[in-house]
Design a protein around this motif. Sequence first.
Motif, PDB file in Angstrom:
ATOM      1  N   UNK A 257      -8.105  -5.367   4.518  1.00  0.00           N
ATOM      2  CA  UNK A 257      -8.382  -6.088   3.269  1.00  0.00           C
ATOM      3  C   UNK A 257      -7.575  -5.508   2.115  1.00  0.00           C
ATOM      4  N   UNK A 258      -7.493  -4.184   2.046  1.00  0.00           N
ATOM      5  CA  UNK A 258      -6.689  -3.563   1.000  1.00  0.00           C
ATOM      6  C   UNK A 258      -5.215  -3.896   1.142  1.00  0.00           C
ATOM      7  N   UNK A 259      -4.725  -3.921   2.385  1.00  0.00           N
ATOM      8  CA  UNK A 259      -3.322  -4.273   2.645  1.00  0.00           C
ATOM      9  C   UNK A 259      -3.034  -5.703   2.198  1.00  0.00           C
ATOM     10  N   UNK A 260      -3.909  -6.637   2.595  1.00  0.00           N
ATOM     11  CA  UNK A 260      -3.713  -8.038   2.228  1.00  0.00           C
ATOM     12  C   UNK A 260      -3.820  -8.211   0.713  1.00  0.00           C
ATOM     13  N   UNK A 261      -4.775  -7.509   0.086  1.00  0.00           N
ATOM     14  CA  UNK A 261      -4.929  -7.612  -1.366  1.00  0.00           C
ATOM     15  C   UNK A 261      -3.664  -7.144  -2.083  1.00  0.00           C
ATOM     16  N   UNK A 262      -3.055  -6.068  -1.600  1.00  0.00           N
ATOM     17  CA  UNK A 262      -1.822  -5.570  -2.215  1.00  0.00           C
ATOM     18  C   UNK A 262      -0.696  -6.591  -2.062  1.00  0.00           C
ATOM     19  N   UNK A 263      -0.604  -7.218  -0.885  1.00  0.00           N
ATOM     20  CA  UNK A 263       0.440  -8.210  -0.669  1.00  0.00           C
ATOM     21  C   UNK A 263       0.203  -9.457  -1.526  1.00  0.00           C
ATOM     22  N   UNK A 264      -1.053  -9.865  -1.642  1.00  0.00           N
ATOM     23  CA  UNK A 264      -1.352 -11.026  -2.482  1.00  0.00           C
ATOM     24  C   UNK A 264      -1.055 -10.730  -3.948  1.00  0.00           C
ATOM     25  N   UNK A 265      -1.348  -9.510  -4.387  1.00  0.00           N
ATOM     26  CA  UNK A 265      -1.041  -9.121  -5.761  1.00  0.00           C
ATOM     27  C   UNK A 265       0.467  -9.184  -5.996  1.00  0.00           C
ATOM     28  N   UNK A 266       1.233  -8.675  -5.036  1.00  0.00           N
ATOM     29  CA  UNK A 266       2.685  -8.754  -5.151  1.00  0.00           C
ATOM     30  C   UNK A 266       3.176 -10.197  -5.177  1.00  0.00           C
ATOM     31  N   UNK A 267       2.557 -11.064  -4.360  1.00  0.00           N
ATOM     32  CA  UNK A 267       2.948 -12.475  -4.336  1.00  0.00           C
ATOM     33  C   UNK A 267       2.675 -13.140  -5.678  1.00  0.00           C
ATOM     34  N   UNK A 268       1.524 -12.830  -6.271  1.00  0.00           N
ATOM     35  CA  UNK A 268       1.187 -13.408  -7.577  1.00  0.00           C
ATOM     36  C   UNK A 268       2.237 -13.027  -8.612  1.00  0.00           C
ATOM     37  N   UNK A 269       2.647 -11.764  -8.625  1.00  0.00           N
ATOM     38  CA  UNK A 269       3.625 -11.331  -9.617  1.00  0.00           C
ATOM     39  C   UNK A 269       5.006 -11.916  -9.339  1.00  0.00           C
ATOM     40  N   UNK A 270       5.338 -12.118  -8.077  1.00  0.00           N
ATOM     41  CA  UNK A 270       6.630 -12.749  -7.774  1.00  0.00           C
ATOM     42  C   UNK A 270       6.644 -14.197  -8.251  1.00  0.00           C
ATOM     43  N   UNK A 271       5.514 -14.875  -8.100  1.00  0.00           N
ATOM     44  CA  UNK A 271       5.430 -16.252  -8.586  1.00  0.00           C
ATOM     45  C   UNK A 271       5.505 -16.293 -10.114  1.00  0.00           C
ATOM     46  N   UNK A 272       4.827 -15.364 -10.766  1.00  0.00           N
ATOM     47  CA  UNK A 272       4.796 -15.346 -12.229  1.00  0.00           C
ATOM     48  C   UNK A 272       6.133 -14.953 -12.840  1.00  0.00           C
ATOM     49  N   UNK A 273       6.816 -13.968 -12.222  1.00  0.00           N
ATOM     50  CA  UNK A 273       8.009 -13.410 -12.844  1.00  0.00           C
ATOM     51  C   UNK A 273       9.307 -13.770 -12.122  1.00  0.00           C
ATOM     52  N   UNK A 274       9.202 -14.552 -11.064  1.00  0.00           N
ATOM     53  CA  UNK A 274      10.417 -15.020 -10.405  1.00  0.00           C
ATOM     54  C   UNK A 274      11.263 -13.909  -9.839  1.00  0.00           C
ATOM     55  N   UNK A 275      12.521 -13.878 -10.216  1.00  0.00           N
ATOM     56  CA  UNK A 275      13.479 -12.918  -9.662  1.00  0.00           C
ATOM     57  C   UNK A 275      13.520 -11.580 -10.386  1.00  0.00           C
ATOM     58  N   UNK A 276      12.666 -11.410 -11.393  1.00  0.00           N
ATOM     59  CA  UNK A 276      12.691 -10.134 -12.129  1.00  0.00           C
ATOM     60  C   UNK A 276      12.311  -8.991 -11.207  1.00  0.00           C
ATOM     61  N   UNK A 277      13.045  -7.872 -11.270  1.00  0.00           N
ATOM     62  CA  UNK A 277      12.788  -6.729 -10.357  1.00  0.00           C
ATOM     63  C   UNK A 277      11.564  -5.926 -10.790  1.00  0.00           C
ATOM     64  N   UNK A 278      10.362  -6.447 -10.509  1.00  0.00           N
ATOM     65  CA  UNK A 278       9.148  -5.743 -10.933  1.00  0.00           C
ATOM     66  C   UNK A 278       8.460  -5.041  -9.783  1.00  0.00           C
ATOM     67  N   UNK A 279       8.823  -5.380  -8.537  1.00  0.00           N
ATOM     68  CA  UNK A 279       8.185  -4.778  -7.363  1.00  0.00           C
ATOM     69  C   UNK A 279       9.218  -4.088  -6.507  1.00  0.00           C
ATOM     70  N   UNK A 280       8.817  -2.933  -5.933  1.00  0.00           N
ATOM     71  CA  UNK A 280       9.707  -2.201  -5.047  1.00  0.00           C
ATOM     72  C   UNK A 280       9.306  -2.459  -3.612  1.00  0.00           C
TER      73      UNK A 280
END
Length: 280
Positions: A257-280
């Motif tokens: 659940x923690x793994x999926x939550x982290x991936x979903x959080x990353x997906x949300x930010x990718x959708x919000x910020x597009x191509x901006x390099x905010x995630x490593x």
Amino acid sequence: MSAGTRVGAAARVRKGAWGTWLLALPVPVLGLLLWHAGVQGAWTLPFGIQMTFLPQPADVGLRLVDFAVGGVYDDSFSGTLWTHLGASAARVLQGFLLAVVVAVPLGVLMGRSRLVFRMLDPTVNLVRPIPVTAWAPLTLLIIGFGDRSTVFLVFLAAVFPILLNTISGVRQVPARLLEAASMLGTPPAQALYKVVVPAATPSIVGGMRIAMGLAWVILVVGETVGIDTGLGAMITQAREQSRTDLIIVGMIVIGLAGFVADRLLGLVFRVLFGRRPILK
């Protein structure tokens, strides 16, 4: 971008994803093999860990299937995964979102205003080292049993990583960005959310990812007393019944659940910020 280029880029992304999974696969497989061998050989590991008291991985797998869909053991825990997981996820989400709402604006203010920082930093650093487990008895007394105390404990675990990372990110915003915004006529108040927050986003996101992981860690503490539904409550009940396989199943589900939550959080930010390099 041409259609051929897009297809090639998509193929490279898929190839990279498969490569990541293939690189990550040997570690859990090796762990399962060592687990099986350790139980069979009754190994004694450092810290006095007695492998003979653990169930075999296959038994845990059967218990996990029964916990998810039932039909194997048909006891009180059969087929209850989604009930427990849904209750725990709701508590984590509430506590996490409350921490974001409090920590991000406060972090921006502390990062930009030396006066606000000097006023609040001593209090923050006084409260921050207090373990959430130490808050648990007090929380039960002042809030009572139930969801609200668990949400409050999750909030306490999540708020400080977001706050500190936000302060750090805001302080690292280059002064030339603010100078450029001022030259273009941006008022100081608008510069906070038009310049400062976007520039500090990578650090803020990093704090949120840490906070999300800690929220799942502390969830078990909050659900051990006065709550009947939730992964922490399930683990507590399994401990009282000395059902080691069910305890391990709960641990596995929390990890997933923690793994999926982290991936979903990353997906949300990718959708919000597009191509901006905010995630490593």
